[in-house]
Structures are given as structure tokens and as C-alpha cells.
Design a protein around this motif. Structure first.
Motif, PDB file in Angstrom:
ATOM      1  N   LEU A   1     -14.580   7.285  10.490  1.00 57.14           N
ATOM      2  CA  LEU A   1     -13.278   7.925  10.361  1.00 57.14           C
ATOM      3  C   LEU A   1     -12.310   7.419  11.420  1.00 57.14           C
ATOM      4  N   GLY A   2     -11.060   7.267  11.031  1.00 58.77           N
ATOM      5  CA  GLY A   2     -10.015   6.860  11.953  1.00 58.77           C
ATOM      6  C   GLY A   2      -8.670   7.026  11.274  1.00 58.77           C
ATOM      7  N   GLU A   3      -7.621   6.931  12.044  1.00 57.94           N
ATOM      8  CA  GLU A   3      -6.281   7.112  11.493  1.00 57.94           C
ATOM      9  C   GLU A   3      -5.750   5.778  10.979  1.00 57.94           C
ATOM     10  N   HIS A   4      -6.466   5.221  10.047  1.00 59.06           N
ATOM     11  CA  HIS A   4      -6.075   3.969   9.410  1.00 59.06           C
ATOM     12  C   HIS A   4      -6.117   4.180   7.908  1.00 59.06           C
ATOM     13  N   MET A   5      -5.389   3.372   7.189  1.00 53.38           N
ATOM     14  CA  MET A   5      -5.284   3.548   5.741  1.00 53.38           C
ATOM     15  C   MET A   5      -6.358   2.729   5.042  1.00 53.38           C
ATOM     16  N   LYS A   6      -7.619   3.136   5.283  1.00 54.53           N
ATOM     17  CA  LYS A   6      -8.751   2.461   4.673  1.00 54.53           C
ATOM     18  C   LYS A   6      -9.568   3.441   3.848  1.00 54.53           C
ATOM     19  N   ASN A   7     -10.411   2.880   3.001  1.00 55.95           N
ATOM     20  CA  ASN A   7     -11.313   3.708   2.223  1.00 55.95           C
ATOM     21  C   ASN A   7     -12.550   4.042   3.050  1.00 55.95           C
ATOM     22  N   LEU A   8     -13.155   5.185   2.750  1.00 52.45           N
ATOM     23  CA  LEU A   8     -14.348   5.618   3.455  1.00 52.45           C
ATOM     24  C   LEU A   8     -15.539   5.609   2.497  1.00 52.45           C
ATOM     25  N   TYR A   9     -16.406   6.598   2.603  1.00 55.24           N
ATOM     26  CA  TYR A   9     -17.718   6.558   1.965  1.00 55.24           C
ATOM     27  C   TYR A   9     -17.705   6.892   0.477  1.00 55.24           C
TER      28      TYR A   9
ATOM     29  N   THR B   1      -0.613   4.098  -4.834  1.00 58.93           N
ATOM     30  CA  THR B   1       0.603   4.000  -4.037  1.00 58.93           C
ATOM     31  C   THR B   1       1.509   5.171  -4.381  1.00 58.93           C
ATOM     32  N   LEU B   2       2.005   5.839  -3.354  1.00 54.61           N
ATOM     33  CA  LEU B   2       2.877   7.004  -3.514  1.00 54.61           C
ATOM     34  C   LEU B   2       4.296   6.607  -3.162  1.00 54.61           C
ATOM     35  N   LEU B   3       5.230   6.866  -4.084  1.00 54.34           N
ATOM     36  CA  LEU B   3       6.621   6.446  -3.956  1.00 54.34           C
ATOM     37  C   LEU B   3       7.520   7.657  -3.752  1.00 54.34           C
ATOM     38  N   PRO B   4       8.662   7.469  -3.072  1.00 47.54           N
ATOM     39  CA  PRO B   4       9.554   8.608  -2.773  1.00 47.54           C
ATOM     40  C   PRO B   4      10.206   9.230  -4.004  1.00 47.54           C
ATOM     41  N   GLU B   5      10.167   8.603  -5.141  1.00 46.75           N
ATOM     42  CA  GLU B   5      10.909   9.034  -6.337  1.00 46.75           C
ATOM     43  C   GLU B   5      10.921  10.560  -6.625  1.00 46.75           C
ATOM     44  N   PRO B   6       9.829  11.333  -6.692  1.00 46.23           N
ATOM     45  CA  PRO B   6       8.448  10.993  -6.355  1.00 46.23           C
ATOM     46  C   PRO B   6       7.738  10.356  -7.552  1.00 46.23           C
ATOM     47  N   ALA B   7       6.831   9.432  -7.226  1.00 46.98           N
ATOM     48  CA  ALA B   7       6.111   8.718  -8.276  1.00 46.98           C
ATOM     49  C   ALA B   7       4.795   8.220  -7.712  1.00 46.98           C
TER      50      ALA B   7
ATOM     51  N   LEU C   1      -2.518  17.685   4.356  1.00 48.39           N
ATOM     52  CA  LEU C   1      -3.028  17.950   3.013  1.00 48.39           C
ATOM     53  C   LEU C   1      -2.061  17.437   1.952  1.00 48.39           C
ATOM     54  N   ARG C   2      -0.768  17.641   2.166  1.00 52.58           N
ATOM     55  CA  ARG C   2       0.228  17.103   1.235  1.00 52.58           C
ATOM     56  C   ARG C   2       0.494  15.649   1.580  1.00 52.58           C
ATOM     57  N   HIS C   3       0.602  14.835   0.554  1.00 58.67           N
ATOM     58  CA  HIS C   3       0.705  13.398   0.771  1.00 58.67           C
ATOM     59  C   HIS C   3       2.083  12.966   1.270  1.00 58.67           C
ATOM     60  N   ASP C   4       2.063  11.874   2.013  1.00 59.25           N
ATOM     61  CA  ASP C   4       3.267  11.175   2.447  1.00 59.25           C
ATOM     62  C   ASP C   4       3.665  10.220   1.326  1.00 59.25           C
ATOM     63  N   LEU C   5       4.896  10.328   0.846  1.00 60.16           N
ATOM     64  CA  LEU C   5       5.340   9.544  -0.311  1.00 60.16           C
ATOM     65  C   LEU C   5       6.159   8.316   0.063  1.00 60.16           C
ATOM     66  N   SER C   6       6.130   7.916   1.302  1.00 61.65           N
ATOM     67  CA  SER C   6       6.970   6.794   1.742  1.00 61.65           C
ATOM     68  C   SER C   6       6.249   5.457   1.551  1.00 61.65           C
ATOM     69  N   TYR C   7       6.007   5.129   0.285  1.00 59.37           N
ATOM     70  CA  TYR C   7       5.352   3.880  -0.095  1.00 59.37           C
ATOM     71  C   TYR C   7       4.004   3.691   0.618  1.00 59.37           C
ATOM     72  N   LYS C   8       3.228   4.738   0.656  1.00 60.96           N
ATOM     73  CA  LYS C   8       1.900   4.654   1.254  1.00 60.96           C
ATOM     74  C   LYS C   8       0.894   4.211   0.197  1.00 60.96           C
ATOM     75  N   THR C   9       0.070   3.229   0.550  1.00 56.72           N
ATOM     76  CA  THR C   9      -0.968   2.733  -0.350  1.00 56.72           C
ATOM     77  C   THR C   9      -2.331   2.959   0.291  1.00 56.72           C
ATOM     78  N   TRP C  10      -3.222   3.605  -0.476  1.00 55.98           N
ATOM     79  CA  TRP C  10      -4.572   3.916  -0.003  1.00 55.98           C
ATOM     80  C   TRP C  10      -5.593   3.310  -0.959  1.00 55.98           C
ATOM     81  N   PRO C  11      -6.668   2.738  -0.431  1.00 54.48           N
ATOM     82  CA  PRO C  11      -7.716   2.197  -1.301  1.00 54.48           C
ATOM     83  C   PRO C  11      -8.769   3.247  -1.640  1.00 54.48           C
ATOM     84  N   MET C  12      -9.474   3.034  -2.748  1.00 51.96           N
ATOM     85  CA  MET C  12     -10.618   3.849  -3.143  1.00 51.96           C
ATOM     86  C   MET C  12     -11.741   2.913  -3.571  1.00 51.96           C
ATOM     87  N   PHE C  13     -12.719   2.766  -2.691  1.00 52.69           N
ATOM     88  CA  PHE C  13     -13.861   1.894  -2.929  1.00 52.69           C
ATOM     89  C   PHE C  13     -14.870   2.221  -1.847  1.00 52.69           C
TER      90      PHE C  13
END
Length: 879
Positions: A228-236, A265-271, A210-222
């Protein structure tokens, strides 16, 4: 030496900061990973060793961005500032120019909510039209003393920055000092430092926690047709809303109102960095007391979630791969025989004639209308049919398409796409510029444009005609991302944008969907590039209108694709999951996130959709799924049946028993769940946490005070029973009296027990929402009763009619009041209802049971007073 150590520590700190807050400079597809190209754009190159994900070439915050040459101006409603592009920022993008002049505006909406925008003042750009139905848009909080936030634009006029701060704690809610503001025609970016690393939300993605991983993770929204799968892709769906839990427990939320292809994109700063391929920068900020308050503030703007009909909270069963009417009847009959509480039956696309909407196969599914009618009359079953948006276009006998084409209801090619480039299939009409694709029907398909008023009318007529044959009460809309199996799009800047985005698959933004260079709206005012992620929302709105007009009842619409405000119009299931333990875990994260998104009627396919489930997984998932807000079992064709009753014949009756007992407890709690809507791996133990300072009560196998709080281990002592459920002290829970319920319909649902679990002060509160359970807009029309229950430490309980608007015949009857862990069981107890003696006794656990036959009335402020005393001491017997 001391100063050398301090200097080294300071440098180490600088290095850590430098690695934690880098905004990637690789913004365009034609940019190569080279030091020269990096520096040509005014960016910083650092090829030294660094952790994975840390950009090698990153933006220089002093080079990129805008100036504020004329300073900030106060307005009647907030602030304004004209922005001018820095000269050094003109080389940030090579493939498209940055917009040189922008306007920054702030509006103080309420004491807890503000809105800020960054727009091009010279050109009217696309803005999300859902804001037209937002609540509170016309309100302004002009009293500065009431506002819980402050907005400050930095004093350096050569470097535009601003902060939004919580007044009382000085916590920075939004802080753009990290830099990175970019605004071009097809690329927008705004970044902010975060108050803490406790950030939640965004979707629709499969997040591991539920809490995000801030290690330069980038997720799309479209919105995209993607299982569903454990990949960093956008869904429905797309939900650009996040919540931050601040260090002192307060919380705030941010909505980025944008519907173009985005990523974050979530950065460790945190940002956090937010990017979009179009539109404007439009943000709503919610300054809350806690995460729950943030959700309340958010829904106060986008609108509250739809109220499901009472029967819609029951158990729902679906199968993709029904072979015909007899197969449907077999599944229904065996679950009725095994006394599985079952209210709603679904039929997937199997029922259609050649997968054409608004038809049914009269050969394989002969007798289906009769099955609907007999099961409704005899078993109180509520039927749900699926509809897909794609309408087959080359069948001359298919009236749905013929009427739709005549009325011009389908999405069109943009007029700036040459006819020779449209790649239309053969055998379809092309005189109206209709765009075609391929989904389930055998031929090419057209896509209804739900931005058109005439489409809503045409759709409603089709729904009404289908209902005349198959009397469904709910509708399920799928493939509305929208999905397209053959995406053949000409080369243009919309389908093949020049910027980098994780929302783009390969080179083509329109992969698995329709071409971005198409248009929608009565005046073709919208390009699909801009409104793509709104397709599911607009179909949901039209379908809800059609359902209400056809049935005259509330019903519900369950949609695969969603966007902010979708909760106002329908429910959501979490899509094509797999029959895997990790997917059961993901379902919990997904449902919590969708509650943050304002979609509370949500659930996951119980036992998994894709792949063969197994007895252990299905048993556990059935126990968990019985307490999903939207509780549905559904699996794909080609795999074995997995409905609760089928497991008896397979030698696993424990799965059936676990589902039955869990669902029966759900049905007992339906009144409580209904009232909440009004408020809108195979283990042998569960490690849980019950916060200390509260009294917690176990519910099964019998109601009793939990033996300990804090970090606890719950052993699997009832493997075929419902999952561990605890009531927090201070609550009065209305529960159905009958423990063997198999339907939400019938007089048994009108008989309730009030289960009282006091807090440490021996007090408790509760409420009960009561209406006809299926009428449209009963809340807005005031056609409901609301009862409140209050128990006090002096052995007194007061039941009050707080709202009286229900005019039906079926009123709630209180059969028993159960006050947990009170009384002295070796003594007797005397109870009274409005000063008249009623039967009462102490249970084995020292609880007090008061027996009533009290039908709650409908007169406003009507009160019922219950008291009890120890027969020996004649005193209140609270412990």
C-alpha cells in the motif's frame, strides 16, 4: 452588447465542457505526442493552455464508434442491435484493427437489475467464467410496468449511443453520448456520463477519500503484489464495480464484468471511461433506492458474503518473524496474562521448512504441534496457518511437488511459445510444459492451476495431511496475485501488449507475476492473460473446500487477492500497509469499499505491518481496529513486537489498557456483529456528525442519550478506553452480559443483555441470530434460530422466535433488559414477564432495568411479553 456578452458566456461554457470531457486518443504505445499523429487517427489536437491531466490529443466522438444500420430489435428478454464500425473509426488504432461488426444486447433481469453486453458475434472471445455461479442469470422481468428503468438507443443510426434511465425521476444512469466506443482484439473502451460527481467504488487501490477525485484521474485494475502507498497503482485484487449517489439520494451501481487488465479514468464532466485489454463489454446495472440497496442488489447476483464462525469475529494476532515455538508461546502467554481478549493466533511463513508449503521446521519449531493442542484445550485458541501458492520444484524429497507434478496440477506454458523461448530454470522437469517462477522457497517454484479439478483434489489432500500434524481451524492464503519475483517472459503480444494501459508496468504486463503467455484449465482453455486477476479467487474456492472437508467446521479462509464473488468464499485483509497515521485513515476507506464489493469480513493490519509503530499510533489503531469486521494485529519481521501485551514491559501500559477495554466492548457486541453478518494522526478530539432527526446514544463510559446531534466534537475523555461508539435510536442491541470477556468460547457468551435505545416514538427493534457458531452452511441448512425483539411506546416488549432450526444445547439467556432514558427515577417500577412479576428498578439516568433469567426457546412463533409500569401512577412511564 447584451448579445456579445451572451455569446462570450456561451463560448466560455463550450470551453469548460471541452476541457471536462476529453477521452484520451493516446491508446497505443507506438503513438508519439505530435499533432500530425493525432490528426492521422482522426483525433482533435489542442495544445493551448489547459489544467494538468487534460489530454492534448483526444477522441472526436463523431469520428470514433459504431453505426446501427438496421436499427434496434425488441426480443422476449430485452433489446438487440447489430453495430457496424464507422468508416472514420478505422484509423483510430494503427497497431491493431478495430472489430468491424458487433452485437449490442440488453437483458431485463429483474425490476431493478439489467445486463447489457457488446460482443463480437463472429468470434467467441473470452468471457469471465465466474458468471456461471451468478444468481439470477436465468431470470427475466417481462413486465414493463414493473421495471424501474428504461433503455433507449438514440435515433441517429449513424452514431450508436444509448441511455439507461430511471423511470420515475428520469435520471440518466448510463449515458454513452460522450462517445469513445472502441473494440479491438486487445483494446476495449466504453465511456459514460455520470448522474452526479458522487461516485464511489472500484479497486483494489488506495484512494485518499471514499468519494472519487474526478480531475482526470486514471487507476489500473490488475492483480499485483504491490504494498500500500499513496500512488495510483493497482494492488492485490480487482473489483470493477462502482456506485453513484444521485442528486435526490437514490443510488445505482454498475459492474463491469471483465478480468483482463483494465483501467478507469474519471473526468470532471462528470464522466467515466472504462478500458480493458481483452474479453467483452459485459455490464450489470443495479437500480437501487439508496447505496445500501445497491449493495443488496449486487450481492443478490454475485452471492452473499460467507458467514464467519463466531470465534472468527474475535481478536486475531499475527507476527511475521517468529524465531521458533518458544517465541510463539511467549507472545501467547503474555497476552493471556494481560487478559487480552484473544481467539485466533496466526503463524506466518516462519513455521515452514525452507518456506515449503505443508511442512513445518522440526528444529526451530519443535513442539509446535503440542503447543497447538494445549492452547486449544486450555485457552480456546483457534490457530491459522499461512499457505502460499508457489510450490518448490527442485527438491527431490518434497512430496507436495512430486505428487502435484505427477497429477499435472500446475500452470503450463502455452503451446504457441517455442521451447527455446521458455527460459526454464535448471534442475526442474519440463516434460509437462510447466511454467516456473521464484517466490519464497530457495529453488524455482511452480504455480497450482486452480481451474483444474484435479488441482482442487490434490490441494485438499495436502491440507488434510498438514491438519493431521498442526490442527489449524482457519487458513490464510498469501502471495496469490500471483506473485513472482523473477518474471522472465518471451516477447509476445500478451506479455508485451501494444496498447497503453496504466496496468502495464513499463513495457511488461507480467512484471512481478507469471507470464501472460501461459495457459490454465483442464483443457488449457484459458490463457493467463485473461484469467490472471482470478487467481486469488480460484485458490480461495479450493482452499475453502479443503478446509471444510478437513475440519468439518466452517472455519474461514483469508485471502490477499480477491475478485467479485470472493466474499462468498473467504475474508480479506487490506495487505501490506505501513505503520503510519495516514494508513490508519486509508483502512477506513478500504473497508467501506470492500463492503461495496460484497466482501464484508475485511480488516487492516492493526498498528501497521511495515515499519516501527509507536505507542500513540498503536493505541489509537487498537481502539479503531477493535471494531474492524476482521480485527487482526500483524507486523513484519525485523521490527519490534507490537501485540497489545508487550507495551506493559516497554513502559506504555496505556496501549495495553486501550486495546483491552476496546476489545472487551467488541466481545460484548459480538452477538450483534454476528447477526449483522447474517444480514450481510494523534488527535485529542474527533469531529463527527450525528444526523439530526434521530436519537443517538453514547455507549461508553456509560450508556446515555447523546447531549447533541449534528456536527459535534468528541473530546478524548477516556484515552485508554474504547473509541466513541453511538447507538442510533430505534434499536435493540444484544450485548454479552460479562464486560471482562477474553474469549468467544464458554458459557458467558450465552448470557446477554438487551440494550434498548428507543427512537422519538419510543419504539425499537432488534434481532439475534443463533447457531452452533462454526458449522458449515448452517444458514442454507436452516440450522439456526432467529429471534426478533420489538419494544412499543406502551411499555411493552415482545420477544419472538421467528426461525427455529437450531438443535444444540447452548441457548441464549437474557439476564437483563435495559431500556434507555425512560421512567421517572424518583418513582419505582414494576415489571412483568408473561404476567409474572420480575425484579426491576430505575437507574441513575432514568433508565429502566428489568432483571430476568430467561432462556430463549426454539419453538417457532414462541413469544415472551415484557411489560412495566410506574408503581405510583400505575401507568406506562415512557417519557
Amino acid at each position: 452588447m447584451k448579445y456579445l456578452v451572451l455569446l462570450l458566456l456561451a463560448c466560455a461554457g463550450c470551453l469548460a465542457d471541452n476541457l471536462n470531457n476529453r477521452l484520451d486518443c493516446y491508446l497505443e504505445l507506438d503513438m508519439q505526442v505530435s499533432e500530425q499523429q493525432c490528426k492521422d487517427r482522426g483525433c482533435i489536437w489542442d495544445s493551448t493552455g489547459r489544467p494538468p491531466g487534460v489530454p492534448i490529443c483526444y477522441l472526436d466522438p463523431k469520428q470514433v464508434g459504431y453505426k446501427v444500420p438496421a436499427g434496434v430489435k425488441k426480443t422476449d428478454t430485452g433489446l438487440e442491435a447489430d453495430l457496424k464500425l464507422k468508416d472514420t473509426a478505422k484509423r483510430t488504432l494503427k497497431s491493431m484493427p478495430s472489430i468491424e461488426s458487433l452485437k449490442f444486447s440488453v437483458k431485463y433481469m429483474t425490476e431493478n437489475i439489467l445486463r447489457f453486453t457488446i460482443r463480437d458475434p463472429a468470434v467467441k472471445r473470452y468471457e469471465v467464467p465466474v458468471q456461471q455461479v451468478f444468481n439470477l442469470l436465468d431470470r427475466t422481468e417481462r413486465d414493463e410496468q414493473k421495471r424501474r428503468y428504461a433503455v433507449d438507443v438514440g435515433t441517429d443510426l449513424n452514431d450508436f449511443q444509448f441511455t439507461i434511465t430511471r423511470k420515475d425521476t428520469k435520471t440518466k444512469i448510463f449515458d454513452t453520448s460522450i462517445g469513445g466506443l472502441v473494440f479491438a482484439d486487445q483494446f476495449l473502451q466504453l465511456a459514460t456520463n455520470l448522474a452526479t460527481n458522487n461516485i464511489y467504488g472500484f479497486g483494489e487501490n488506495v484512494h485518499q477519500s471514499l468519494r472519487h477525485d474526478l480531475s482526470y484521474k486514471t487507476w489500473p485494475m490488475f492483480t499485483r503484489d504491490n504494498p500500500l502507498g499513496e500512488h495510483m497503482k493497482n494492488l492485490y485484487g480487482v473489483h470493477p464495480i462502482y456506485t453513484v449517489l444521485e442528486s435526490d439520494g437514490k443510488a445505482h451501481g454498475i459492474l463491469f464484468l471483465n478480468s483482463n487488465a483494465m483501467d478507469y479514468t474519471l473526468l470532471p464532466e462528470p464522466a467515466l471511461s472504462l478500458k480493458s485489454t481483452g474479453g467483452v463489454l459485459d455490464f450489470f446495472v443495479f437500480v437501487g433506492n439508496n447505496p445500501e440497496h445497491v449493495i443488496q442488489l449486487y450481492t443478490s447476483v454475485i452471492g452473499r458474503s460467507t458467514m464467519p464462525p463466531f470465534w472468527g469475529l474475535g481478536y486475531q494476532l499475527c507476527r511475521y518473524g517468529f524465531t521458533g515455538t518458544q517465541n510463539v508461546r511467549e507472545v501467547l502467554d503474555r497476552n493471556i496474562k494481560e487478559k487480552i481478549p484473544l481467539d485466533v493466533m496466526y503463524i506466518d511463513i516462519d513455521y515452514m521448512d525452507k518456506y515449503e508449503d505443508f511442512t513445518y521446521d522440526k528444529n526451530k519449531f519443535a513442539g509446535l504441534p503440542e503447543l497447538f493442542k494445549t492452547s486449544i484445550a486450555n485457552n480456546h485458541v483457534h490457530w491459522t496457518l499461512i499457505l502460499d501458492p508457489a510450490i518448490e520444484a527442485n527438491n527431490p524429497n518434497y512430496t507436495t511437488f512430486n505428487e502435484g507434478y505427477k497429477q499435472d496440477v500446475f500452470i503450463k506454458w502455452s503451446k504457441d511459445v517455442a521451447v527455446k523461448d521458455r527460459q526454464n530454470p535448471s534442475g526442474v522437469p519440463t516434460d509437462k510444459d510447466t511454467i516456473y517462477g521464484k517466490v519464497w522457497p530457495s529453488g524455482p517454484a511452480a504455480f497450482p492451476d486452480f481451474f483444474k479439478n484435479k488441482t482442487t483434489d490434490w490441494w485438499a489432500n495436502q491440507v488434510k495431511a498438514l491438519h493431521g500434524v498442526l490442527p489449524f481451524e482457519a487458513l490464510w492464503i498469501d502471495m496469490n496475485d500471483p506473485s513472482n519475483f523473477e518474471s522472465k517472459c518471451p516477447n509476445n503480444k500478451y506479455d508485451y501488449p501494444l496498447i497503453r494501459s496504466s496496468a502495464i508496468w513499463g513495457r511488461q504486463l507480467s512484471e512481478k507475476t507469471i507470464c501472460m503467455a501461459s495457459t490454465q484449465g483442464d483443457q488449457e482453455q484459458y490463457r493467463h492473460y485473461d484469467v490472471h486477476s482470478l487467481y486469488g479467487l480460484t485458490e480461495t474456492i479450493s482452499t475453502q473446500k479443503a478446509l471444510h472437508a478437513t475440519t468439518g467446521k466452517r472455519g474461514f479462509v483469508v485471502s490477499r487477492s480477491t475478485y467479485p464473488t470472493s466474499g462468498r468464499y473467504g475474508a480479506h485483509w487490506l495487505g501490506d500497509n505501513r505503520a503510519e497515521w495516514k494508513m490508519m485513515h486509508h483502512s477506513v476507506v478500504g473497508m467501506l469499499e470492500f463492503n461495496m464489493f460484497g466482501v464484508s469480513f475485511v480488516g487492516s493490519d492493526i498498528c501497521g505491518f511495515i515499519g516501527e509503530t509507536n505507542p500513540q499510533l498503536c493505541r489509537r489503531w487498537s481502539q479503531l481496529g477493535a471494531f474492524y469486521p476482521f480485527s487482526r494485529n500483524h507486523n513484519d519481521r525485523g521490527y519490534k513486537d507490537q501485540d497489545p501485551a508487550v507495551w506493559v514491559s516497554r513502559g506504555h501500559p496505556e496501549v495495553t489498557e486501550a486495546a483491552r477495554t476496546s476489545l472487551q466492548l467488541r466481545y460484548q457486541l459480538l452477538h450483534y456483529l454476528y447477526t449483522l453478518f447474517y444480514r450481510s494522526y494523534n488527535q485529542k478530539h474527533v469531529d463527527a456528525y450525528l444526523p439530526p432527526g434521530e436519537r443517538w446514544h453514547e455507549v461508553r463510559p456509560q450508556l446515555k442519550l447523546a447531549p447533541q446531534v449534528g456536527h459535534i466534537t468528541i473530546q478524548d475523555t477516556q484515552p485508554n478506553g474504547p473509541p466513541p461508539v453511538h447507538f442510533r435510536g430505534g434499536a435493540i442491541i444484544p450485548m454479552a452480559t460479562d464486560t471482562q470477556l477474553t474469549s468467544t468460547t464458554g458459557p458467558a457468551m450465552n448470557e446477554i443483555d438487551l440494550v434498548v435505545v428507543p427512537n422519538a416514538k419510543w419504539e425499537a427493534r432488534g434481532e439475534l441470530f443463533w447457531d452452533d457458531r462454526e458449522g458449515i452452511d448452517t444458514i442454507d441448512a436452516g440450522k439456526y434460530n432467529l429471534y426478533s425483539f420489538s419494544q412499543y411506546a406502551n411499555c411493552t416488549m415482545v420477544l419472538t422466535v421467528d426461525k427455529a432450526g437450531y438443535t444444540g444445547a447452548a441457548h441464549p439467556t437474557v439476564r437483563q433488559v435495559l431500556v434507555q432514558s425512560t421512567g421517572v427515577k424518583e418513582h419505582g417500577v414494576e415489571a412483568k414477564l408473561d404476567a409474572k412479576v420480575v425484579p426491576a428498578k430505575h437507574g441513575e439516568n432514568g433508565d429502566t432495568k428489568i432483571y430476568l433469567s430467561l432462556t430463549l426457546g426454539d419453538k417457532l412463533d414462541q413469544r415472551y411479553v415484557i411489560t412495566w409500569t410506574d408503581t405510583t401512577t400505575k401507568q406506562c412511564d415512557m417519557k
